[in-house]
Design a protein around this motif. Structure first.
Motif, PDB file in Angstrom:
ATOM      1  N   LYS A   4       0.823  -1.210   0.000  1.00  0.00           N
ATOM      2  CA  LYS A   4       0.000   0.000   0.000  1.00  0.00           C
ATOM      3  C   LYS A   4       0.847   1.246   0.000  1.00  0.00           C
ATOM      4  O   LYS A   4       0.553   2.222  -0.672  1.00  0.00           O
ATOM      5  CB  LYS A   4      -0.954  -0.015   1.194  1.00  0.00           C
ATOM      6  N   GLU A   5       1.954   1.225   0.784  1.00  0.00           N
ATOM      7  CA  GLU A   5       2.829   2.393   0.800  1.00  0.00           C
ATOM      8  C   GLU A   5       3.467   2.586  -0.560  1.00  0.00           C
ATOM      9  O   GLU A   5       3.598   3.698  -1.058  1.00  0.00           O
ATOM     10  CB  GLU A   5       3.906   2.213   1.863  1.00  0.00           C
ATOM     11  N   GLY A   6       3.859   1.475  -1.204  1.00  0.00           N
ATOM     12  CA  GLY A   6       4.461   1.567  -2.520  1.00  0.00           C
ATOM     13  C   GLY A   6       3.510   2.157  -3.527  1.00  0.00           C
ATOM     14  O   GLY A   6       3.870   2.992  -4.337  1.00  0.00           O
ATOM     15  N   ARG A   7       2.229   1.709  -3.486  1.00  0.00           N
ATOM     16  CA  ARG A   7       1.243   2.256  -4.420  1.00  0.00           C
ATOM     17  C   ARG A   7       1.050   3.745  -4.204  1.00  0.00           C
ATOM     18  O   ARG A   7       0.908   4.511  -5.149  1.00  0.00           O
ATOM     19  CB  ARG A   7      -0.090   1.531  -4.241  1.00  0.00           C
ATOM     20  N   SER A   8       1.039   4.156  -2.911  1.00  0.00           N
ATOM     21  CA  SER A   8       0.850   5.574  -2.606  1.00  0.00           C
ATOM     22  C   SER A   8       1.969   6.405  -3.198  1.00  0.00           C
ATOM     23  O   SER A   8       1.744   7.450  -3.793  1.00  0.00           O
ATOM     24  CB  SER A   8       0.770   5.775  -1.092  1.00  0.00           C
ATOM     25  N   ARG A   9       3.211   5.914  -3.048  1.00  0.00           N
ATOM     26  CA  ARG A   9       4.343   6.674  -3.578  1.00  0.00           C
ATOM     27  C   ARG A   9       4.325   6.701  -5.094  1.00  0.00           C
ATOM     28  O   ARG A   9       4.639   7.711  -5.713  1.00  0.00           O
ATOM     29  CB  ARG A   9       5.649   6.062  -3.075  1.00  0.00           C
ATOM     30  N   ILE A  10       3.952   5.583  -5.715  1.00  0.00           N
ATOM     31  CA  ILE A  10       3.845   5.557  -7.170  1.00  0.00           C
ATOM     32  C   ILE A  10       2.795   6.548  -7.634  1.00  0.00           C
ATOM     33  O   ILE A  10       2.981   7.288  -8.593  1.00  0.00           O
ATOM     34  CB  ILE A  10       3.498   4.137  -7.657  1.00  0.00           C
ATOM     35  N   GLY A  11       1.649   6.577  -6.919  1.00  0.00           N
ATOM     36  CA  GLY A  11       0.566   7.476  -7.298  1.00  0.00           C
ATOM     37  C   GLY A  11       0.984   8.924  -7.231  1.00  0.00           C
ATOM     38  O   GLY A  11       0.703   9.713  -8.137  1.00  0.00           O
ATOM     39  N   VAL A  12       1.694   9.297  -6.153  1.00  0.00           N
ATOM     40  CA  VAL A  12       2.157  10.675  -6.019  1.00  0.00           C
ATOM     41  C   VAL A  12       3.142  11.005  -7.126  1.00  0.00           C
ATOM     42  O   VAL A  12       3.125  12.088  -7.709  1.00  0.00           O
ATOM     43  CB  VAL A  12       2.787  10.891  -4.632  1.00  0.00           C
ATOM     44  N   PRO A 191      -6.860  -1.738  -9.837  1.00  0.00           N
ATOM     45  CA  PRO A 191      -5.607  -2.054 -10.531  1.00  0.00           C
ATOM     46  C   PRO A 191      -4.411  -1.649  -9.678  1.00  0.00           C
ATOM     47  O   PRO A 191      -4.489  -0.743  -8.838  1.00  0.00           O
ATOM     48  CB  PRO A 191      -5.694  -1.207 -11.812  1.00  0.00           C
ATOM     49  N   ASP A 192      -3.281  -2.317  -9.904  1.00  0.00           N
ATOM     50  CA  ASP A 192      -2.089  -2.061  -9.097  1.00  0.00           C
ATOM     51  C   ASP A 192      -1.592  -0.625  -9.205  1.00  0.00           C
ATOM     52  O   ASP A 192      -0.964  -0.113  -8.283  1.00  0.00           O
ATOM     53  CB  ASP A 192      -0.965  -3.023  -9.510  1.00  0.00           C
ATOM     54  N   ASP A 193      -1.850   0.023 -10.344  1.00  0.00           N
ATOM     55  CA  ASP A 193      -1.343   1.380 -10.531  1.00  0.00           C
ATOM     56  C   ASP A 193      -2.348   2.447 -10.122  1.00  0.00           C
ATOM     57  O   ASP A 193      -2.166   3.624 -10.411  1.00  0.00           O
ATOM     58  CB  ASP A 193      -0.924   1.603 -11.985  1.00  0.00           C
ATOM     59  N   ILE A 214     -17.168   7.462  -6.036  1.00  0.00           N
ATOM     60  CA  ILE A 214     -15.846   7.185  -5.483  1.00  0.00           C
ATOM     61  C   ILE A 214     -15.031   6.501  -6.576  1.00  0.00           C
ATOM     62  O   ILE A 214     -15.458   5.496  -7.143  1.00  0.00           O
ATOM     63  CB  ILE A 214     -15.952   6.292  -4.235  1.00  0.00           C
ATOM     64  N   ALA A 215     -13.864   7.080  -6.874  1.00  0.00           N
ATOM     65  CA  ALA A 215     -13.038   6.571  -7.970  1.00  0.00           C
ATOM     66  C   ALA A 215     -11.574   6.885  -7.677  1.00  0.00           C
ATOM     67  O   ALA A 215     -11.228   7.391  -6.608  1.00  0.00           O
ATOM     68  CB  ALA A 215     -13.489   7.180  -9.294  1.00  0.00           C
ATOM     69  N   ASP A 216     -10.723   6.584  -8.637  1.00  0.00           N
ATOM     70  CA  ASP A 216      -9.288   6.814  -8.514  1.00  0.00           C
ATOM     71  C   ASP A 216      -9.032   8.301  -8.277  1.00  0.00           C
ATOM     72  O   ASP A 216      -9.454   9.145  -9.064  1.00  0.00           O
ATOM     73  CB  ASP A 216      -8.595   6.352  -9.801  1.00  0.00           C
ATOM     74  N   PRO A 229     -18.124   5.019 -10.851  1.00  0.00           N
ATOM     75  CA  PRO A 229     -17.651   4.640  -9.516  1.00  0.00           C
ATOM     76  C   PRO A 229     -16.966   3.281  -9.519  1.00  0.00           C
ATOM     77  O   PRO A 229     -17.253   2.423 -10.354  1.00  0.00           O
ATOM     78  CB  PRO A 229     -18.947   4.600  -8.698  1.00  0.00           C
ATOM     79  N   VAL A 230     -16.061   3.090  -8.550  1.00  0.00           N
ATOM     80  CA  VAL A 230     -15.493   1.760  -8.355  1.00  0.00           C
ATOM     81  C   VAL A 230     -16.571   0.868  -7.739  1.00  0.00           C
ATOM     82  O   VAL A 230     -17.546   1.351  -7.147  1.00  0.00           O
ATOM     83  CB  VAL A 230     -14.265   1.802  -7.436  1.00  0.00           C
TER      84      VAL A 230
END
Length: 291
Positions: A4-12, A191-193, A214-216, A229-230
């Motif tokens: 989850k932390e990795g996804r957050s950093r990728i998203g930012v 999705p992972d990204d 609620i979405a990405d 929505p998701v």
């Protein structure tokens, strides 16, 4: 580092790259003085003054103005001419970096009746997230303006469109406060990204909320089409479905395996829509922080 932390950093990282790409064309031609034509036969000379204001002269009318500019910590900004209102003529734009990643923007359009430049002030009804035209990106294909900003760890996006000559808040995003507890109530597979979940709202020109979803949170929805929505699957054997957030009594329930669309979030409560094969769409609220 967990997933989850990795996804957050990728998203930012994705958002930072998107902001950089969006701002690059404007800053590439930005400077502290420029001359442009906002209408046939009209010329504007704009210069940044030492006091942080913009000195403007409009010819042939001879109008002179001193306009506030977007300013960084040193009181500086950069000028550019961009077609912000999609009329085929450039407008005056001042941009300045504020903080580490945010960008303040001021826009002035030519008013032919007054032979003056007037500030572009959108109508938001207090529902915008960035408090102004921050990090402004112009989307000519959809005739929308996107404002984006960061506050603490959260990213926010406001999307504007025109109703005649008036600019209004068309869509806005607020980050969802839903945590891991939601997984015990409604399991959402992304999705992972994907970025963190956010609540997107669509408004009409009068500020009325037309829809929420609620979405990405890192991908702005397509303009001109309904929000998507998701969805998730109900986890408990029976999940109470309430009429309003905070209610304590209901006769409606969802059951394990039901697929629901996530529409809104308030204080940990989630509005969902269930497509009942007999009765059609059923909308209600579930407690997203307690099974």
């Amino acid at each position: 580092m967990d997933i989850k932390e990795g996804r957050s950093r990728i998203g930012v990282g994705v958002m930072l790259l998107a902001l950089a790409l969006a701002a690059a064309p404007a800053w590439a031609g930005a400077r502290d003085a420029l001359r442009f034509s906002p209408a046939n036969g009209v010329q504007v000379q704009a210069d940044l003054a030492e006091d942080g204001l913009i000195d403007v002269q409009i010819l042939p009318a001879g109008t002179r103005q001193r306009l506030p500019a977007a300013q960084d910590a040193d009181g500086q900004s950069q000028l550019s001419s961009e077609d912000i209102d999609f009329d085929g003529y450039p407008d005056l734009v001042a941009r300045a970096p504020v903080g580490q990643v945010n960008e303040a923007v001021a826009v002035y359009r030519y008013d032919a009746r007054q032979a003056r430049l007037t500030a572009l002030v959108p109508t938001t009804h207090g529902q915008e997230q960035c408090g102004g035209l921050m990090g402004l990106a112009v989307e000519a294909a959809t005739r929308t303006l996107t404002s984006s900003c960061r506050s603490g760890p959260m990213w926010y996006v406001d999307v504007y469109r025109y109703n005649g000559p008036a600019l209004y808040l068309y869509r806005a995003e607020r980050m969802s406060m839903l945590g891991d507890a939601l997984d015990a109530v409604v399991a959402v597979k992304q999705p992972d990204d994907s970025g963190p979940l956010a609540v997107w709202s669509t408004f009409d020109a009068a500020g009325k909320v037309l829809e929420t979803a609620i979405a990405d949170g890192l991908e702005a929805p397509r303009s001109g089409v309904p929000l998507q929505p998701v969805s998730g699957r109900v986890v408990p054997e029976r999940l109470a479905l309430y009429a309003r957030p905070g209610d304590t009594a209901t006769r409606r329930y969802l059951v394990a395996g039901d697929t629901v669309a996530l529409l809104d979030e308030r204080d940990g409560w989630v509005q969902v829509r269930y497509a009942n094969p007999t009765h059609g769409a059923i909308v209600g609220w579930v407690n997203g922080i307690a099974p």
